[in-house]
Motif scaffolding. Structure first.
Motif, PDB file in Angstrom:
ATOM      1  N   SER A  32      62.534  26.855  -9.672  1.00  0.00           N
ATOM      2  CA  SER A  32      62.181  26.513 -11.054  1.00  0.00           C
ATOM      3  C   SER A  32      62.075  27.750 -11.943  1.00  0.00           C
ATOM      4  O   SER A  32      61.484  27.717 -13.014  1.00  0.00           O
ATOM      5  N   THR A  33      62.679  28.855 -11.495  1.00  0.00           N
ATOM      6  CA  THR A  33      62.694  30.093 -12.265  1.00  0.00           C
ATOM      7  C   THR A  33      63.992  30.197 -13.051  1.00  0.00           C
ATOM      8  O   THR A  33      65.080  30.028 -12.491  1.00  0.00           O
ATOM      9  N   LYS A  34      63.894  30.477 -14.346  1.00  0.00           N
ATOM     10  CA  LYS A  34      65.082  30.601 -15.184  1.00  0.00           C
ATOM     11  C   LYS A  34      65.531  32.054 -15.272  1.00  0.00           C
ATOM     12  O   LYS A  34      64.713  32.972 -15.293  1.00  0.00           O
ATOM     13  N   ASP A  35      66.855  32.242 -15.321  1.00  0.00           N
ATOM     14  CA  ASP A  35      67.399  33.585 -15.449  1.00  0.00           C
ATOM     15  C   ASP A  35      67.573  33.956 -16.914  1.00  0.00           C
ATOM     16  O   ASP A  35      67.043  33.279 -17.806  1.00  0.00           O
ATOM     17  N   ASP A  69      69.792  24.362 -20.020  1.00  0.00           N
ATOM     18  CA  ASP A  69      69.918  25.817 -20.095  1.00  0.00           C
ATOM     19  C   ASP A  69      69.877  26.239 -21.565  1.00  0.00           C
ATOM     20  O   ASP A  69      69.587  25.430 -22.446  1.00  0.00           O
ATOM     21  N   ALA A  70      70.183  27.497 -21.837  1.00  0.00           N
ATOM     22  CA  ALA A  70      70.082  28.005 -23.203  1.00  0.00           C
ATOM     23  C   ALA A  70      71.030  27.303 -24.172  1.00  0.00           C
ATOM     24  O   ALA A  70      70.786  27.256 -25.378  1.00  0.00           O
ATOM     25  N   SER A  71      72.106  26.733 -23.643  1.00  0.00           N
ATOM     26  CA  SER A  71      73.077  26.036 -24.495  1.00  0.00           C
ATOM     27  C   SER A  71      72.803  24.548 -24.606  1.00  0.00           C
ATOM     28  O   SER A  71      73.570  23.816 -25.241  1.00  0.00           O
ATOM     29  N   GLY A  72      71.708  24.107 -23.976  1.00  0.00           N
ATOM     30  CA  GLY A  72      71.369  22.694 -24.016  1.00  0.00           C
ATOM     31  C   GLY A  72      72.104  21.859 -22.994  1.00  0.00           C
ATOM     32  O   GLY A  72      72.102  20.637 -23.064  1.00  0.00           O
ATOM     33  N   TRP A  73      72.738  22.511 -22.009  1.00  0.00           N
ATOM     34  CA  TRP A  73      73.480  21.792 -20.985  1.00  0.00           C
ATOM     35  C   TRP A  73      72.555  21.399 -19.842  1.00  0.00           C
ATOM     36  O   TRP A  73      71.823  22.235 -19.316  1.00  0.00           O
ATOM     37  N   THR A  74      72.622  20.145 -19.463  1.00  0.00           N
ATOM     38  CA  THR A  74      71.899  19.676 -18.288  1.00  0.00           C
ATOM     39  C   THR A  74      72.827  19.766 -17.077  1.00  0.00           C
ATOM     40  O   THR A  74      74.059  19.887 -17.232  1.00  0.00           O
ATOM     41  N   PRO A  75      72.288  19.689 -15.855  1.00  0.00           N
ATOM     42  CA  PRO A  75      73.169  19.668 -14.680  1.00  0.00           C
ATOM     43  C   PRO A  75      74.204  18.546 -14.746  1.00  0.00           C
ATOM     44  O   PRO A  75      75.356  18.725 -14.325  1.00  0.00           O
ATOM     45  N   LEU A  76      73.815  17.401 -15.297  1.00  0.00           N
ATOM     46  CA  LEU A  76      74.746  16.278 -15.410  1.00  0.00           C
ATOM     47  C   LEU A  76      75.914  16.617 -16.328  1.00  0.00           C
ATOM     48  O   LEU A  76      77.074  16.298 -16.038  1.00  0.00           O
TER      49      LEU A  76
END
Length: 244
Positions: A32-35, A69-76
């Motif tokens: 759960s750590t973000k890069d 992520d920073a671009s608003g992309w989910t894994p899906l």
């Protein structure tokens, strides 16, 4: 000062499953750590289509299938955008974790957010027909517009995919005559890209040939050459479709 290290992210990106297992066993919180790109290891594992690592990460405590992520992309969204529908097995896993197919990233001020793409847009851009069917079967909306005001249908028309156009219209109930920010309909996009067969399919589905874009142009005016124009006009006449 040394830059921050993200060993789990790197292992997830490179497909090193034994390293991922070891790191998670030593410190489960790494999942759960973000890069620096605001990405979790799950984002990288999906982006590089490492299914076994995805399986490990989604089974971690407090896993959020809709994390952005920073671009608003989910894994899906990332899975839906993989080539040749390779992300379908990952999407199945995410859906079992109750991923929201209708998440769409937004930008702009909170009071006036600008809608952006949902997973259906990404899948359509890559011509992933099976992915699109799965998304729609799980109630992903074909009526969402991206930041350019385009539906997934606009994208399907631009790439000339008749099977996707049919699915979006018939199963997704997409509006056939919706316009984007430039006043362009799906029919405008199909014809401007030279996809005569896709244009005919849209016309059969009720596309209005007399709609004009913001510059006053009919869809047929955007035909890239006389050959495409003649094909559409002749086929429409043969099919009993009236054109202006």
């Amino acid at each position: 000062m040394d830059p921050p290290s993200f060993p789990l992210h790197e292992a997830a990106r490179e497909g090193k499953i034994s390293v991922v297992e070891s790191l998670l066993n030593a410190n489960p919180k790494l999942a759960s750590t973000k890069d620096d790109d605001d990405r979790l290891p799950i984002h990288w594992a999906v982006a590089y289509n490492h299914l076994p690592i995805v399986e490990l990460l989604i089974s971690t405590k407090n896993f959020d299938p809709d994390v952005e992520d920073a671009s608003g992309w989910t894994p899906l969204m990332i899975a839906a955008s993989l080539r040749d529908a390779e992300g379908d097995p990952i999407i199945d896993l995410l859906l079992r974790k109750e991923a929201d197919v209708n998440v769409k990233s937004t930008s702009g001020q909170a009071s006036r957010p600008i809608a952006r793409t949902n997973a259906l847009h990404f899948a359509t851009s890559k011509a992933n027909l099976s992915t699109i069917r799965t998304l729609i079967a799980n109630k992903c909306s074909a009526r969402v517009k991206d930041k350019r005001g385009q539906l997934a249908l606009h994208r399907a028309a631009a790439i000339g995919s008749i099977p996707i156009i049919k699915v979006l219209l018939e199963d997704g109930k997409s509006p056939v005559n919706a316009t984007d920010m430039d006043g362009l309909t799906a029919l405008h996009h199909a014809i401007s890209e030279g996809h005569g067969d896709a244009a005919i399919q849209l016309l059969k589905a009720g596309a209005e040939a007399d709609k004009r874009d913001s510059e006053g142009r009919l869809a047929i005016d955007l035909a890239p050459d006389s050959k495409v124009r003649a094909y559409i006009l002749q086929t429409a006449e043969r099919e009993g479709i009236e054109l202006p």
